[in-house]
Design a protein around this motif. Structure first.
Motif, mmCIF file in Angstrom:
data_model
loop_
_atom_site.group_PDB
_atom_site.id
_atom_site.type_symbol
_atom_site.label_atom_id
_atom_site.label_comp_id
_atom_site.label_asym_id
_atom_site.label_seq_id
_atom_site.Cartn_x
_atom_site.Cartn_y
_atom_site.Cartn_z
ATOM 1 N N TYR A 253 0.827 -1.206 0.000
ATOM 2 C CA TYR A 253 0.000 0.000 0.000
ATOM 3 C C TYR A 253 0.868 1.265 0.000
ATOM 4 C CZ TYR A 253 -3.316 3.546 1.514
ATOM 5 O OH TYR A 253 -4.080 4.692 1.601
ATOM 6 N N LYS A 254 1.931 1.256 0.768
ATOM 7 C CA LYS A 254 2.827 2.417 0.840
ATOM 8 C C LYS A 254 3.419 2.745 -0.528
ATOM 9 C CE LYS A 254 7.003 4.096 3.177
ATOM 10 N NZ LYS A 254 8.087 3.763 4.156
ATOM 11 N N ASN A 255 3.736 1.723 -1.307
ATOM 12 C CA ASN A 255 4.392 1.920 -2.608
ATOM 13 C C ASN A 255 3.420 1.885 -3.786
ATOM 14 O OD1 ASN A 255 6.940 2.106 -1.432
ATOM 15 N ND2 ASN A 255 7.285 -0.098 -1.521
ATOM 16 N N ARG A 256 2.137 2.080 -3.519
ATOM 17 C CA ARG A 256 1.098 1.899 -4.543
ATOM 18 C C ARG A 256 1.268 2.792 -5.765
ATOM 19 N NH1 ARG A 256 -0.558 4.623 -0.204
ATOM 20 N NH2 ARG A 256 -1.783 6.548 -0.390
ATOM 21 N N LYS A 257 1.899 3.957 -5.628
ATOM 22 C CA LYS A 257 2.080 4.853 -6.769
ATOM 23 C C LYS A 257 2.944 4.215 -7.856
ATOM 24 C CE LYS A 257 1.465 9.236 -4.307
ATOM 25 N NZ LYS A 257 2.093 10.530 -3.929
ATOM 26 N N LYS A 258 3.760 3.234 -7.483
ATOM 27 C CA LYS A 258 4.613 2.563 -8.455
ATOM 28 C C LYS A 258 3.806 1.697 -9.418
ATOM 29 C CE LYS A 258 8.699 2.480 -5.467
ATOM 30 N NZ LYS A 258 9.740 1.622 -4.832
ATOM 31 N N LEU A 259 2.525 1.504 -9.112
ATOM 32 C CA LEU A 259 1.650 0.706 -9.965
ATOM 33 C C LEU A 259 0.921 1.549 -11.007
ATOM 34 C CD1 LEU A 259 0.030 -1.428 -7.113
ATOM 35 C CD2 LEU A 259 1.799 -2.212 -8.705
ATOM 36 N N ASN A 260 1.081 2.849 -10.934
ATOM 37 C CA ASN A 260 0.263 3.759 -11.746
ATOM 38 C C ASN A 260 0.439 3.611 -13.249
ATOM 39 O OD1 ASN A 260 -0.850 4.779 -9.443
ATOM 40 N ND2 ASN A 260 0.149 6.777 -9.539
ATOM 41 N N SER A 261 1.518 3.015 -13.679
ATOM 42 C CA SER A 261 1.753 2.865 -15.116
ATOM 43 C C SER A 261 1.107 1.598 -15.678
ATOM 44 C CB SER A 261 3.259 2.825 -15.399
ATOM 45 O OG SER A 261 3.857 1.696 -14.774
ATOM 46 N N ILE A 262 0.513 0.770 -14.811
ATOM 47 C CA ILE A 262 -0.015 -0.527 -15.254
ATOM 48 C C ILE A 262 -1.541 -0.521 -15.145
ATOM 49 C CG2 ILE A 262 0.179 -3.026 -15.018
ATOM 50 C CD1 ILE A 262 2.636 -2.495 -13.180
ATOM 51 N N PRO A 263 -2.268 -0.697 -16.244
ATOM 52 C CA PRO A 263 -3.736 -0.787 -16.177
ATOM 53 C C PRO A 263 -4.165 -1.891 -15.211
ATOM 54 C CG PRO A 263 -3.009 -0.604 -18.449
ATOM 55 C CD PRO A 263 -1.770 -0.818 -17.629
ATOM 56 N N MET A 264 -5.194 -1.585 -14.392
ATOM 57 C CA MET A 264 -5.576 -2.514 -13.339
ATOM 58 C C MET A 264 -7.085 -2.718 -13.291
ATOM 59 S SD MET A 264 -4.774 -2.274 -9.206
ATOM 60 C CE MET A 264 -3.071 -1.868 -9.577
ATOM 61 N N LEU A 265 -7.465 -3.951 -12.993
ATOM 62 C CA LEU A 265 -8.858 -4.326 -12.782
ATOM 63 C C LEU A 265 -8.943 -4.949 -11.397
ATOM 64 C CD1 LEU A 265 -11.735 -4.691 -14.028
ATOM 65 C CD2 LEU A 265 -10.944 -6.905 -14.893
ATOM 66 N N LEU A 266 -9.773 -4.378 -10.523
ATOM 67 C CA LEU A 266 -9.834 -4.805 -9.129
ATOM 68 C C LEU A 266 -11.270 -5.177 -8.758
ATOM 69 C CD1 LEU A 266 -8.007 -3.074 -6.159
ATOM 70 C CD2 LEU A 266 -10.340 -3.891 -5.901
ATOM 71 N N PHE A 267 -11.440 -6.358 -8.178
ATOM 72 C CA PHE A 267 -12.751 -6.829 -7.754
ATOM 73 C C PHE A 267 -12.824 -6.898 -6.228
ATOM 74 C CE2 PHE A 267 -12.301 -8.669 -12.005
ATOM 75 C CZ PHE A 267 -13.508 -8.305 -12.580
ATOM 76 N N GLN A 268 -13.958 -6.446 -5.697
ATOM 77 C CA GLN A 268 -14.232 -6.534 -4.260
ATOM 78 C C GLN A 268 -15.509 -7.335 -4.034
ATOM 79 O OE1 GLN A 268 -14.500 -2.293 -3.489
ATOM 80 N NE2 GLN A 268 -12.470 -2.288 -2.528
ATOM 81 N N ALA A 269 -15.505 -8.139 -2.982
ATOM 82 C CA ALA A 269 -16.671 -8.957 -2.649
ATOM 83 C C ALA A 269 -17.472 -8.305 -1.524
ATOM 84 C CB ALA A 269 -16.234 -10.358 -2.227
ATOM 85 N N GLU A 270 -18.790 -8.269 -1.679
ATOM 86 C CA GLU A 270 -19.638 -7.648 -0.661
ATOM 87 C C GLU A 270 -19.513 -8.361 0.685
ATOM 88 O OE1 GLU A 270 -24.297 -6.270 -0.017
ATOM 89 O OE2 GLU A 270 -23.854 -7.907 -1.397
ATOM 90 N N ASP A 271 -19.490 -9.690 0.661
ATOM 91 C CA ASP A 271 -19.413 -10.464 1.896
ATOM 92 C C ASP A 271 -18.016 -11.054 2.042
ATOM 93 O OD1 ASP A 271 -19.962 -11.856 4.202
ATOM 94 O OD2 ASP A 271 -21.161 -13.417 3.235
ATOM 95 N N ASP A 272 -17.034 -10.163 2.187
ATOM 96 C CA ASP A 272 -15.640 -10.587 2.296
ATOM 97 C C ASP A 272 -15.261 -10.674 3.772
ATOM 98 O OD1 ASP A 272 -12.851 -10.968 2.107
ATOM 99 O OD2 ASP A 272 -12.763 -9.827 0.235
ATOM 100 N N ARG A 273 -14.889 -11.857 4.223
ATOM 101 C CA ARG A 273 -14.524 -12.067 5.625
ATOM 102 C C ARG A 273 -13.014 -12.023 5.858
ATOM 103 N NH1 ARG A 273 -19.028 -14.859 7.855
ATOM 104 N NH2 ARG A 273 -20.840 -14.312 6.570
ATOM 105 N N HIS A 287 -5.156 5.803 -8.757
ATOM 106 C CA HIS A 287 -4.540 5.158 -9.922
ATOM 107 C C HIS A 287 -5.177 5.720 -11.193
ATOM 108 C CE1 HIS A 287 -3.334 2.030 -12.745
ATOM 109 N NE2 HIS A 287 -2.571 1.469 -11.834
ATOM 110 N N PRO A 288 -4.381 6.138 -12.172
ATOM 111 C CA PRO A 288 -4.958 6.769 -13.375
ATOM 112 C C PRO A 288 -5.720 5.815 -14.288
ATOM 113 C CG PRO A 288 -2.586 6.497 -13.613
ATOM 114 C CD PRO A 288 -2.910 6.146 -12.189
ATOM 115 N N ASN A 289 -5.529 4.514 -14.108
ATOM 116 C CA ASN A 289 -6.189 3.560 -15.007
ATOM 117 C C ASN A 289 -6.596 2.303 -14.244
ATOM 118 O OD1 ASN A 289 -7.214 2.254 -17.227
ATOM 119 N ND2 ASN A 289 -5.267 2.078 -18.319
ATOM 120 N N CYS A 290 -7.415 2.500 -13.222
ATOM 121 C CA CYS A 290 -7.884 1.377 -12.404
ATOM 122 C C CYS A 290 -9.408 1.296 -12.472
ATOM 123 C CB CYS A 290 -7.438 1.530 -10.956
ATOM 124 S SG CYS A 290 -8.046 0.210 -9.861
#
Length: 323
Positions: A253-273, A287-290
């Protein structure tokens, strides 16, 4: 339910027959390989080389073996990608790190996950000269892939993550307090012990009390893999694994800006335990392309969910891969 165009290859109605008839033969047409990591730990991976110019690298969640993702590979097989699925050290078909109890989930340093993936790249991915390498990771595997991409931002052309473990839910407990408590247990020599309340696991894991999927047939598929090969059964995390897991999330998380050049698709689950949303949200917001999708009604393992949830997830994944 009938879909105009099904994004998944087999449905829950005749799942076991279709899995045995279609999915397994395709997955088994690939090759299982091992390599010796920097500390002589044997790392297992499965590859499906079909002469494609592009590849997908898959890392699974905690306790999950690579062959559990055979259906995911089969879902994506017609998109023009080779596949590499790696068992993270200490789980799946890879060498255990506590030989006297093969069910314990242990890691000495979280950086070792990244080191193993780098070796896989050096040995068998980079030499093939792929024009595009996509990362697909779930939970722990998602966090490892993100951490790796921060160090090697040119390794992946795209990133797809499902419930990435960059902030553990910890059953609602405060992360700093848990970290302090686990650090104390490590200090008094219990780093290789199961976390408080944890044990070696059991084959008797009833569907009705599971916390990861609403799909009974996919839950049964995962349990069958464990029954067919007892080596795959994983128990609770150890104290040291939890310490390193928390550190992995914080560092990523601290270094997350280093990911900004890579297009990203992120999924979250409503009932995530298992995973919290806050760091995931902030990672994607800046992120510019998430693209982030919140999957209503889903439990933690969205790629192992019931058909209607998988239909939505896989439709989005395929569109992202084609973009």
């Amino acid at each position: 339910m009938l879909y105009p165009v099904a994004a998944f290859a087999i449905n829950e109605t005749n799942y076991q027959v279709e899995f045995q008839k279609k999915v397994l033969p395709y997955y088994q047409s690939g090759e299982s390989q091992t390599f010796e990591s920097f500390d002589t730990t044997r790392i297992h991976y499965h590859r499906l080389i079909k002469g494609n110019a592009k590849a997908i690298v898959i890392l699974t969640g905690r306790t999950e073996p690579t062959n559990k993702y055979a259906e995911v590979v089969y879902d994506l097989k017609n998109l023009g990608y080779d596949f590499f699925l790696m068992d993270s050290r200490g789980q799946g078909h890879s060498q255990r790190l506590i030989p006297e109890d093969k069910h314990k989930q242990y890691i000495k340093k979280y950086q070792h996950w990244k080191d193993d993936l780098k070796l896989l790249f050096d040995l068998d991915i980079t030499p093939r000269g792929y024009s595009e390498v996509v990362f697909l990771g779930h939970s722990m595997g998602g966090a490892i892939g993100l951490n790796f991409a921060e160090s090697y931002p040119k390794a992946f052309s795209k990133i797809i993550v499902s419930s990435p473990m960059i902030e553990l839910l910890l059953e609602g407990k405060n992360e700093s307090l848990v970290y302090t408590a686990m650090s104390f247990l490590k200090l008094i020599g219990r780093g290789k012990s199961y976390i408080p309340g944890g044990d070696r696991g059991t084959f008797d894991n009833p569907f009705k009390t599971n916390r990861v999927t609403h799909s009974k047939v996919r839950h049964q598929m995962a349990r069958l893999l464990e029954k067919e090969d007892e080596f795959l059964l994983m128990g609770a995390a150890t104290v040291k694994w939890l310490i390193e897991g928390i550190q992995l999330g914080r560092k990523t998380y601290k270094n997350r800006k280093k990911l900004n050049s890579i297009p990203m698709l992120l999924f979250q689950a409503e009932d995530d335990r298992f995973s919290r949303y806050e760091r995931q949200n902030k990672l994607c917001e800046k992120h510019p392309n998430c693209q982030k999708f919140f999957m209503e009604g889903s439990k933690h393992e969205m790629l192992m969910e019931k058909d209607d949830i998988r239909q939505s997830v896989l439709t989005k994944i395929k569109a992202f891969l084609k973009s």
